[in-house]
Design a protein around this motif. Structure first.
Motif, PDB file in Angstrom:
ATOM      1  N   ARG A   6       0.753  -0.858   0.041  1.00  0.00           N
ATOM      2  CA  ARG A   6       0.050   0.068   0.142  1.00  0.00           C
ATOM      3  C   ARG A   6       0.998   1.296   0.130  1.00  0.00           C
ATOM      4  N   ALA A   7       0.126   2.606  -0.916  1.00  0.00           N
ATOM      5  CA  ALA A   7       1.476   3.815  -0.742  1.00  0.00           C
ATOM      6  C   ALA A   7       1.208   3.805   1.684  1.00  0.00           C
ATOM      7  N   ILE A   8       2.818   4.446   1.920  1.00  0.00           N
ATOM      8  CA  ILE A   8       3.013   4.453   2.408  1.00  0.00           C
ATOM      9  C   ILE A   8       3.202   6.428   2.465  1.00  0.00           C
ATOM     10  N   GLU A   9       2.887   6.342   4.207  1.00  0.00           N
ATOM     11  CA  GLU A   9       3.213   8.008   3.591  1.00  0.00           C
ATOM     12  C   GLU A   9       4.924   7.679   4.909  1.00  0.00           C
ATOM     13  N   VAL A  10       6.012   8.965   4.320  1.00  0.00           N
ATOM     14  CA  VAL A  10       7.338   8.488   4.284  1.00  0.00           C
ATOM     15  C   VAL A  10       8.231  10.212   4.148  1.00  0.00           C
ATOM     16  N   ALA A  26      13.913   8.182  -6.860  1.00  0.00           N
ATOM     17  CA  ALA A  26      13.268   7.121  -6.725  1.00  0.00           C
ATOM     18  C   ALA A  26      12.475   6.586  -6.430  1.00  0.00           C
ATOM     19  N   PHE A  27      11.910   7.494  -5.858  1.00  0.00           N
ATOM     20  CA  PHE A  27      11.190   6.914  -5.433  1.00  0.00           C
ATOM     21  C   PHE A  27       9.318   7.035  -5.812  1.00  0.00           C
ATOM     22  N   GLU A  28       9.669   8.181  -7.564  1.00  0.00           N
ATOM     23  CA  GLU A  28       8.203   8.098  -8.211  1.00  0.00           C
ATOM     24  C   GLU A  28       9.303   7.365  -9.449  1.00  0.00           C
ATOM     25  N   ASP A  29       9.968   6.726  -9.741  1.00  0.00           N
ATOM     26  CA  ASP A  29      10.810   5.369 -10.005  1.00  0.00           C
ATOM     27  C   ASP A  29       9.772   4.336  -9.626  1.00  0.00           C
ATOM     28  N   LYS A  31       7.641   1.492  -7.845  1.00  0.00           N
ATOM     29  CA  LYS A  31       6.491   0.899  -8.244  1.00  0.00           C
ATOM     30  C   LYS A  31       5.203   1.448  -7.843  1.00  0.00           C
ATOM     31  N   VAL A  32       4.851   1.780  -5.761  1.00  0.00           N
ATOM     32  CA  VAL A  32       4.099   2.019  -5.328  1.00  0.00           C
ATOM     33  C   VAL A  32       3.929   3.342  -5.468  1.00  0.00           C
ATOM     34  N   GLY A  33       3.010   4.320  -5.358  1.00  0.00           N
ATOM     35  CA  GLY A  33       2.892   5.873  -4.819  1.00  0.00           C
ATOM     36  C   GLY A  33       3.166   6.047  -3.489  1.00  0.00           C
ATOM     37  N   ASN A  34       4.115   6.550  -2.511  1.00  0.00           N
ATOM     38  CA  ASN A  34       4.377   6.371  -1.637  1.00  0.00           C
ATOM     39  C   ASN A  34       4.580   8.059  -1.750  1.00  0.00           C
ATOM     40  N   ARG A  35       4.093   8.687  -0.916  1.00  0.00           N
ATOM     41  CA  ARG A  35       3.790  10.000  -0.504  1.00  0.00           C
ATOM     42  C   ARG A  35       4.824  10.268   0.435  1.00  0.00           C
ATOM     43  N   ASP A 128      19.374   3.250  -6.563  1.00  0.00           N
ATOM     44  CA  ASP A 128      18.699   2.139  -6.237  1.00  0.00           C
ATOM     45  C   ASP A 128      19.240   1.790  -4.456  1.00  0.00           C
ATOM     46  N   VAL A 129      19.750   2.356  -3.445  1.00  0.00           N
ATOM     47  CA  VAL A 129      19.632   1.542  -1.999  1.00  0.00           C
ATOM     48  C   VAL A 129      18.063   2.723  -1.785  1.00  0.00           C
ATOM     49  N   VAL A 130      17.925   3.715  -2.266  1.00  0.00           N
ATOM     50  CA  VAL A 130      16.699   4.121  -1.922  1.00  0.00           C
ATOM     51  C   VAL A 130      15.446   3.304  -1.985  1.00  0.00           C
ATOM     52  N   ARG A 131      15.604   2.257  -3.400  1.00  0.00           N
ATOM     53  CA  ARG A 131      14.499   1.861  -3.999  1.00  0.00           C
ATOM     54  C   ARG A 131      14.509   0.924  -2.937  1.00  0.00           C
ATOM     55  N   GLN A 132      16.161   0.182  -2.467  1.00  0.00           N
ATOM     56  CA  GLN A 132      15.580  -0.954  -1.933  1.00  0.00           C
ATOM     57  C   GLN A 132      14.883  -0.981  -0.180  1.00  0.00           C
ATOM     58  N   ILE A 133      15.091   0.047   0.229  1.00  0.00           N
ATOM     59  CA  ILE A 133      14.439   0.584   1.324  1.00  0.00           C
ATOM     60  C   ILE A 133      12.866   0.522   1.000  1.00  0.00           C
ATOM     61  N   ASP A 134      12.571   1.901   0.392  1.00  0.00           N
ATOM     62  CA  ASP A 134      11.219   2.094   0.026  1.00  0.00           C
ATOM     63  C   ASP A 134      10.540   0.295  -0.663  1.00  0.00           C
ATOM     64  N   ASP A 135      10.830  -0.479  -1.228  1.00  0.00           N
ATOM     65  CA  ASP A 135      11.050  -2.057  -0.849  1.00  0.00           C
ATOM     66  C   ASP A 135      10.157  -2.416  -0.050  1.00  0.00           C
TER      67      ASP A 135
END
Length: 145
Positions: A6-10, A26-29, A31-35, A128-135
């Motif tokens: 689910r989209a999460i607030e960061v 990294a967030f915009e690229d 898959k999930v539309g995190n805010r 890549d690191v930020v995407r991994q944290i996000d994922d």
């Protein structure tokens, strides 16, 4: 992507405009539309988290990405205040910083950081690191609601 994602607030607490830009990218690229909300110093971070002043309507973050070297109130102080506050301590905090100093790593975990990640200098690696944290926080970890 996990069906339960689910989209999460960061909340990103970062004073370097370049790192803010890379993190946004990294967030915009991803898959999930995190805010992603951004504040640039420790005092602003605490006002946001406590919903003070202009942040009265701020959403509670599901995750905090925290730089250590911040103006006005250092990231270590922010981490200490967040983890000492019963209303905020359940929010996971990932320290995302340039410091590789053992004392910073040890102190961050002593102050109950949930993870400590050193920012790569390389542009692609940083994203890549930020995407991994996000994922990880979106698809793997169960976050408190």
């Amino acid at each position: 992507m996990n069906d339960n994602a689910r989209a999460i607030e960061v909340l990103l607490v970062e004073d370097d405009p370049g790192d803010v830009l890379l993190t946004r990218e990294a967030f915009e690229d991803n898959k999930v539309g995190n805010r992603l909300k951004v504040v640039s110093d420790g005092e602003e971070a605490m006002a946001y988290l406590r919903r003070e002043g202009p942040y009265a309507q701020a959403p509670r973050p599901d995750l905090i990405l925290l730089d250590l070297n911040l103006p006005r109130k250092d990231g270590r102080e922010v981490l200490e205040e967040v983890k000492a506050d019963p209303a905020l301590r359940s929010i996971p905090v990932v320290v995302l910083t340039t410091s590789e100093a053992d004392e910073d790593i040890l102190r961050s975990y002593h102050l109950h950081a949930n993870a400590y990640v050193t920012k790569p200098v390389d542009f692609e690696r940083f994203i890549d690191v930020v995407r991994q944290i996000d994922d990880f926080f979106v698809t793997v970890v169960k976050l408190p609601r």
